[in-house]
Design an enzyme around this catalytic site. Structure first.
Site, PDB file in Angstrom:
ATOM      1  N   HIS B 505       0.826  -1.208   0.000  1.00 51.38           N
ATOM      2  CA  HIS B 505       0.000   0.000   0.000  1.00 51.38           C
ATOM      3  C   HIS B 505       0.863   1.263   0.000  1.00 51.38           C
ATOM      4  O   HIS B 505       0.871   2.013   0.968  1.00 51.38           O
ATOM      5  CB  HIS B 505      -0.926   0.021   1.220  1.00 51.38           C
ATOM      6  CG  HIS B 505      -1.922  -1.104   1.234  1.00 51.38           C
ATOM      7  ND1 HIS B 505      -2.925  -1.187   2.177  1.00 51.38           N
ATOM      8  CD2 HIS B 505      -2.094  -2.168   0.435  1.00 51.38           C
ATOM      9  CE1 HIS B 505      -3.655  -2.266   1.956  1.00 51.38           C
ATOM     10  NE2 HIS B 505      -3.155  -2.892   0.900  1.00 51.38           N
TER      11      HIS B 505
HETATM   12  C1  LIG Z   1       0.535  -9.078   0.203  1.00 48.89           C
HETATM   13  C2  LIG Z   1      -0.350  -8.029  -0.411  1.00 48.89           C
HETATM   14  C3  LIG Z   1      -1.723  -8.048  -0.180  1.00 48.89           C
HETATM   15  C4  LIG Z   1      -2.548  -7.082  -0.735  1.00 48.89           C
HETATM   16  N1  LIG Z   1      -3.880  -7.136  -0.465  1.00 48.89           N
HETATM   17  C5  LIG Z   1      -4.694  -6.168  -0.934  1.00 48.89           C
HETATM   18  C6  LIG Z   1      -6.088  -6.170  -0.628  1.00 48.89           C
HETATM   19  O1  LIG Z   1      -6.603  -7.070   0.044  1.00 48.89           O
HETATM   20  N2  LIG Z   1      -6.864  -5.168  -1.102  1.00 48.89           N
HETATM   21  C7  LIG Z   1      -6.334  -4.169  -1.862  1.00 48.89           C
HETATM   22  O2  LIG Z   1      -7.097  -3.285  -2.264  1.00 48.89           O
HETATM   23  N3  LIG Z   1      -5.022  -4.145  -2.175  1.00 48.89           N
HETATM   24  C8  LIG Z   1      -4.181  -5.126  -1.730  1.00 48.89           C
HETATM   25  N4  LIG Z   1      -2.851  -5.092  -2.046  1.00 48.89           N
HETATM   26  C9  LIG Z   1      -2.348  -4.008  -2.917  1.00 48.89           C
HETATM   27  C10 LIG Z   1      -2.463  -4.373  -4.388  1.00 48.89           C
HETATM   28  O3  LIG Z   1      -1.675  -5.506  -4.653  1.00 48.89           O
HETATM   29  C11 LIG Z   1      -2.008  -3.203  -5.265  1.00 48.89           C
HETATM   30  O4  LIG Z   1      -2.755  -2.068  -4.925  1.00 48.89           O
HETATM   31  C12 LIG Z   1      -2.231  -3.463  -6.743  1.00 48.89           C
HETATM   32  O5  LIG Z   1      -1.704  -4.698  -7.119  1.00 48.89           O
HETATM   33  C13 LIG Z   1      -1.629  -2.353  -7.581  1.00 48.89           C
HETATM   34  O6  LIG Z   1      -1.885  -2.584  -8.947  1.00 48.89           O
HETATM   35  P1  LIG Z   1      -0.971  -1.962 -10.062  1.00 48.89           P
HETATM   36  O7  LIG Z   1      -1.504  -2.432 -11.366  1.00 48.89           O
HETATM   37  O8  LIG Z   1      -0.838  -0.506  -9.841  1.00 48.89           O
HETATM   38  O9  LIG Z   1       0.474  -2.574  -9.787  1.00 48.89           O
HETATM   39  P2  LIG Z   1       1.000  -4.094  -9.969  1.00 48.89           P
HETATM   40  O10 LIG Z   1      -0.107  -5.067  -9.908  1.00 48.89           O
HETATM   41  O11 LIG Z   1       2.094  -4.249  -9.011  1.00 48.89           O
HETATM   42  O12 LIG Z   1       1.537  -4.094 -11.452  1.00 48.89           O
HETATM   43  C14 LIG Z   1       2.673  -3.392 -11.849  1.00 48.89           C
HETATM   44  C15 LIG Z   1       3.392  -4.213 -12.898  1.00 48.89           C
HETATM   45  O13 LIG Z   1       4.400  -3.417 -13.497  1.00 48.89           O
HETATM   46  C16 LIG Z   1       5.547  -4.189 -13.691  1.00 48.89           C
HETATM   47  N5  LIG Z   1       6.715  -3.316 -13.779  1.00 48.89           N
HETATM   48  C17 LIG Z   1       7.212  -2.553 -12.776  1.00 48.89           C
HETATM   49  N6  LIG Z   1       8.287  -1.877 -13.214  1.00 48.89           N
HETATM   50  C18 LIG Z   1       8.460  -2.208 -14.518  1.00 48.89           C
HETATM   51  C19 LIG Z   1       9.417  -1.825 -15.511  1.00 48.89           C
HETATM   52  N7  LIG Z   1      10.411  -0.965 -15.237  1.00 48.89           N
HETATM   53  N8  LIG Z   1       9.307  -2.360 -16.746  1.00 48.89           N
HETATM   54  C20 LIG Z   1       8.309  -3.233 -17.034  1.00 48.89           C
HETATM   55  N9  LIG Z   1       7.386  -3.631 -16.131  1.00 48.89           N
HETATM   56  C21 LIG Z   1       7.467  -3.118 -14.887  1.00 48.89           C
HETATM   57  C22 LIG Z   1       5.572  -5.106 -12.497  1.00 48.89           C
HETATM   58  O14 LIG Z   1       6.363  -6.250 -12.748  1.00 48.89           O
HETATM   59  C23 LIG Z   1       4.094  -5.428 -12.332  1.00 48.89           C
HETATM   60  O15 LIG Z   1       3.710  -6.567 -13.054  1.00 48.89           O
HETATM   61  C24 LIG Z   1      -2.000  -6.063  -1.528  1.00 48.89           C
HETATM   62  C25 LIG Z   1      -0.626  -6.053  -1.784  1.00 48.89           C
HETATM   63  C26 LIG Z   1       0.199  -7.006  -1.229  1.00 48.89           C
HETATM   64  C27 LIG Z   1       1.667  -6.947  -1.499  1.00 48.89           C
END
Ligand SMILES: Cc1cc2nc3c(=O)[nH]c(=O)nc-3n(C[C@H](O)[C@H](O)[C@H](O)COP(=O)(O)OP(=O)(O)OC[C@H]3O[C@@H](n4cnc5c(N)ncnc54)[C@H](O)[C@@H]3O)c2cc1C
Ligand code: SF4
Lengths: 263, 584
Positions: B505
């Site tokens: 978070h």
């Molecule tokens: C253990 C855990 C439990 C969680 N539980 C909850 C929950 O119950 N409820 C909730 O609302 N949220 C929860 N979260 C938070 C949630 O996981 C995130 O808010 C969400 O995944 C964010 O989505 P996103 O698409 O922004 O990022 P991500 O899903 O992290 O996607 C980002 C992607 O970008 C890629 N990337 C990064 N840098 C680069 C680069 N330089 N080049 C190419 N690719 C790159 C990464 O590999 C990744 O695949 C939890 C998180 C964790 C760690």
């Protein structure tokens, strides 16, 4: 607790719940050796236990059951491994609740973990500069990897034991061993390249992991750690039980059976 | 020299929920899209049959390999930051689907108040209520505007929920019914009711029944298998991008996904103020590629979004000394001041705590947002009080001991075996504010595997963080007492942030708003000064709401996708800048 081990262990063997394992033997001879048998003899016993006194009570059958997948693959000096084993047993001792770290295979679990990626911190950030003592709150900051930390830490424990008692750590009685562990835990011991409490926490955490992780990793022997906790292991799911008012106790199953065994 | 590839309409950096949603929407709209993901091309079958606590919960197999890249962290501007070296302290997703695959599934919308927190606080309590060091900002969008995007994300994800009696009316009901109720959850709900609070079953991304989403993707029914948080789902029952938006995108020939593609720069034309594409490395071969595109979308999680802008020298870096600049400003998130509460040990009750699902839980929102009077309180906002039944493995359950139990030895063994299934934890998850002294920039010392500087986080609590956490612990204690625990232990509220980035978070740094002086992107997540660059994800949160972030990230990603289409049709800035009274 572990010092009255021999009696307990004998009772146990009389009950004949378990095989006479190499670790069991090791532990017994360790206790018997306390102050009586010298380090050299003990060393000899350890490298080849079934060719010594114990041979009398060891038949073909027991030898066949000797777990061949258990041998040191990370630790080279047996003194280090004995110190490790003794320390893990103090952290998770055998008592009326059930087996302790040694019988559960924890020293071998740790040996295997240190031989893998985790032991060499190969998925952690390992670039310098390093300052392990710069901050109380920044977590792992050592230049040493976990494998090296174990070696440095265990050898420091042996040194402290010699300084204070002129004896090997693994020959000390449980209370003396505990005192040394406590001094590491409280950060009172100087250790090269790290904080002593960081080492203790690593040792403690890894011991608990060895007790309770899937037997696939070499600890939690025969799922006895899970049995003590009434933990059922990985299952398809709990759709039908999740609303149950009473505690549901099931004999544990391992990852191997979850994956269908086979091959 | 990097090899230059053929230009496409849209290039997307990072494929979690945010990048996956933009992928699916652009693919459906017929745009030529290339999505670049640094991690492996994971599939559902990678997560079948691997219910292994050590591998995932203790060794963090599913999290970013930090050997190449991590962040550095410090509390104060004049300190030297140290790297966060292990995955125990740094939990960021990697591999296709990102952190959005190993999330737990707890699903909350942010409150209307939270989107307009600055204006509403001033209206109700006067400007003096806002501490001087706090950058409290409206989001430049209202809950009413957000509703349809929340709705769309929830339908895509098939979320299983029950209407929270205190929450604003929803346009549509939750797509699927709530998860089952366990004895522990019942106990919590009864206690809460006795205290005149309003408990409900948490909305979950672990689905109560099989569901087909509007894109035609099927999500299965949850088996309550317990191997959920920090794991991928064995059964295709946890709603995540691998089960929903990524397969939707991949159904289209105009969509191309490249994995093991690590993006190092956004290419930028300073004269025209346009992004021209990105530069990435194929991590299997080490080759560099230039991928030109009309529109660049950064969706690589908050850290990457910030870092890529800084490395590419786009936008002005925030400087705490002058308090000017915008990129890296308002770094925020729920660190260890969140999730404090009360632990109860029950002598006569043994709960089946090894059974569960990531978001199986109950909550009350009586102390969330501005649902209670803050006139005499020394903080703003609030959060949910939750009891979760994650389903714990044996290593984790062995931690369930009262404080006076030693952490090792015979007594530890005895007590840990006794209390493994007799311990319930409830916690408060308050919002987390932004301050002028908390920000992101590039570290002067530590570098990644390619020699680029690491991102540096400077973060310390404001008084608000400690005050609100103390308040929350007291409320949790009252409920735990009513639940009848024999031993109640309240969490100690930490004095200062301990550099442990767990739980995923962390947000801010490229924040949204309607005033370019205090925000980097408009409410379509389009950069104010670079019209064809969209920065999608939690990086847009001006401060952190009192609930888990992902539904808001998902909703904003749908909003951004709509914006990208608009931009591709009409060009130019999609929003009009407004001047706020607040000084940066
Ligand atoms: C253990 C855990 C439990 C969680 N539980 C909850 C929950 O119950 N409820 C909730 O609302 N949220 C929860 N979260 C938070 C949630 O996981 C995130 O808010 C969400 O995944 C964010 O989505 P996103 O698409 O922004 O990022 P991500 O899903 O992290 O996607 C980002 C992607 O970008 C890629 N990337 C990064 N840098 C680069 C680069 N330089 N080049 C190419 N690719 C790159 C990464 O590999 C990744 O695949 C939890 C998180 C964790 C760690
Ligand atoms: S608890 Fe449910 S959603 Fe979570 S991994 Fe198991 S089956 Fe999937």
């Amino acid at each position: 607790m572990a010092n009255n081990g021999p009696v307990n262990n004998k009772d146990k063997q009389a009950n004949d719940k378990k095989d006479v394992s190499r670790r069991q033997f090791l532990k017994n001879s360790g206790y018997a050796a306390g102050g009586v048998v010298g380090g050299a003899l003990l060393g000899g016993l350890i490298s080849n236990p079934f060719q010594t006194e114990e041979t009398a009570g060891t038949d073909e059958n027991t030898q066949a059951k000797e777990p061949l997948q258990e041998a040191r693959t990370f630790f080279s000096r047996s003194e280090d491994f004995q110190t490790l084993a003794a320390a893990t047993e103090r952290i998770y001792p055998e008592n009326e609740n059930g087996p302790g770290a040694i019988e559960l295979g924890v020293p071998y679990f740790i040996d295997k973990q240190l031989a893998g990626f985790w032991g060499s911190n190969s998925r952690d950030y390992t670039k310098g500069p390093f300052d392990p003592k710069a901050s109380d709150t920044h977590g792992f900051q050592s230049k040493l990897n976990r494998g090296e930390m174990f070696l440095v830490g265990l050898r420091r424990m042996q040194e402290v034991s010699q300084e204070q008692h002129e004896e090997e750590f693994f020959d000390l009685d449980g209370e003396a061993q505990d005192d040394i562990l406590v001094s590491f835990e409280s950060g009172d011991v100087g250790v090269t390249g790290m904080r002593s409490e960081t080492f203790f926490e690593l040792l403690r955490q890894t011991t608990i992991e060895g007790v309770y992780s899937d037997p696939a990793y070499g600890g939690n022997k025969d799922m006895q750690g899970w049995e003590m906790m009434e933990y059922p292991g990985p299952r398809m799911g709990w759709m039908d039980d999740i609303e149950a008012e009473d505690f549901v106790s099931k004999a544990p199953k391992s990852l191997r059976s979850y994956q269908g065994g086979g091959l | 020299m990097a090899k230059k590839l053929d230009k496409v309409d849209v290039v997307i950096v990072g494929v979690g929920w945010a990048g996956g949603i933009v992928s699916a929407e652009m693919a459906k709209a017929g745009k030529k899209v290339v999505a670049l993901e640094r991690g492996e091309h994971k599939k559902r079958s990678d997560y079948i049959g691997v219910k292994d606590e050590l591998r995932f919960d203790n060794r963090y197999q599913i999290m970013q390999d930090l050997s190449g890249e991590t962040i550095t962290s410090r509390n104060n501007i004049d300190e030297t930051a140290l790297p966060v070296r292990t995955r125990t302290n740094m939990q960021v997703g990697t591999d296709l689907g990102g952190g959005s695959v190993h999330w737990a599934g707890a699903t909350y919308r942010y409150w209307p108040y939270e989107f307009e927190i600055r204006s509403q606080t001033i209206d109700r309590y006067g400007e003096d209520k806002i501490p001087e060091d706090m950058n409290l900002q409206d989001w430049g969008i209202t809950y009413e505007e957000m509703e349809k995007y929340y709705d769309k994300w929830e339908k895509t994800a098939g979320i299983s929920g029950e209407q929270d009696p205190l929450a604003p009316e929803r346009e549509n009901p939750w797509p699927t019914p709530p998860l089952k109720e366990t004895p522990g959850l019942k106990l919590f709900k009864e206690a809460a009711k006795n205290l005149d609070l309003h408990p409900f079953q948490i909305a979950a991304g672990n689905l109560s029944e099989q569901y087909e989403n509007p894109d035609g993707q099927t999500i299965n029914a949850c088996m309550y298998c317990s191997f959920c948080t920090r794991h991928g789902c064995d059964f295709g029952a946890k709603s995540d991008p691998l089960q929903t938006v990524i397969p939707t995108a991949l159904e289209h020939d105009n969509y191309e996904l490249r994995t093991r593609a690590y993006v190092r720069r956004v290419l930028y034309d300073d004269d025209n103020k346009k992004a021209t594409g990105v530069m990435y490395v194929d991590e299997r071969t080490g080759e560099e590629f230039e991928q030109p595109a009309d529109v660049v979308v950064l969706s690589g999680f908050a850290f990457t979004n910030n870092r890529l802008l800084m490395l590419s020298d786009i936008g002005e870096q925030y400087d705490p000394e002058t308090r000017e600049g915008i990129i890296g400003r308002n770094f925020n998130g729920q660190y260890n001041s969140a999730f404090n509460g009360s632990k109860g040990f029950f002598e006569d009750k043994k709960f089946n705590l090894y059974m569960g699902a990531g978001a199986l839980g109950a909550a009350v929102n009586d102390y969330a947002a501005d649902n209670f009077d803050h006139a005499d309180l020394d903080f703003i906002g609030g959060g949910a009080i939750e009891l979760r039944q994650y389903g714990f493995g044996a290593i984790s359950s062995s931690n369930n001991v009262p404080k006076d139990t030693p952490s090792w030895g015979a007594q530890y063994k005895e007590d840990s075996l006794h209390y493994a299934y007799r311990t319930l934890q409830i916690w408060y998850s308050p919002l987390a504010m932004s301050y002028w002294h908390n920000y992101l920039d590039l570290d002067p010392t530590y570098k990644d595997e390619y020699g680029d500087p690491l991102l540096r986080a400077t973060y310390k609590f404001g008084d608000q963080e400690r005050n609100i956490a103390k308040f929350g612990v007291e409320r949790c204690h009252e409920i735990m007492e009513e639940m009848g625990a024999d031993i109640i232990e309240d969490d100690e509220v930490p004095e200062e942030f301990d550099h442990s980035f767990t739980g995923g978070h962390y947000t801010g740094g490229v924040v949204m708003g309607d005033d370019p002086e205090t925000s980097a992107v408009n409410n379509y997540l389009q950069m104010w000064d670079v019209d064809n660059l969209f920065v999608v994800g939690g990086s847009a949160f001006p401060q952190f709401g009192g609930h888990h972030p992902t539904p808001t990230i998902g909703a904003l990603a749908y909003r951004a996708a709509e914006g990208i289409e608009k931009y591709m049709d009409d060009g130019g800035q999609l929003a009009e800048a407004k001047r706020q009274t607040q000084k940066a």
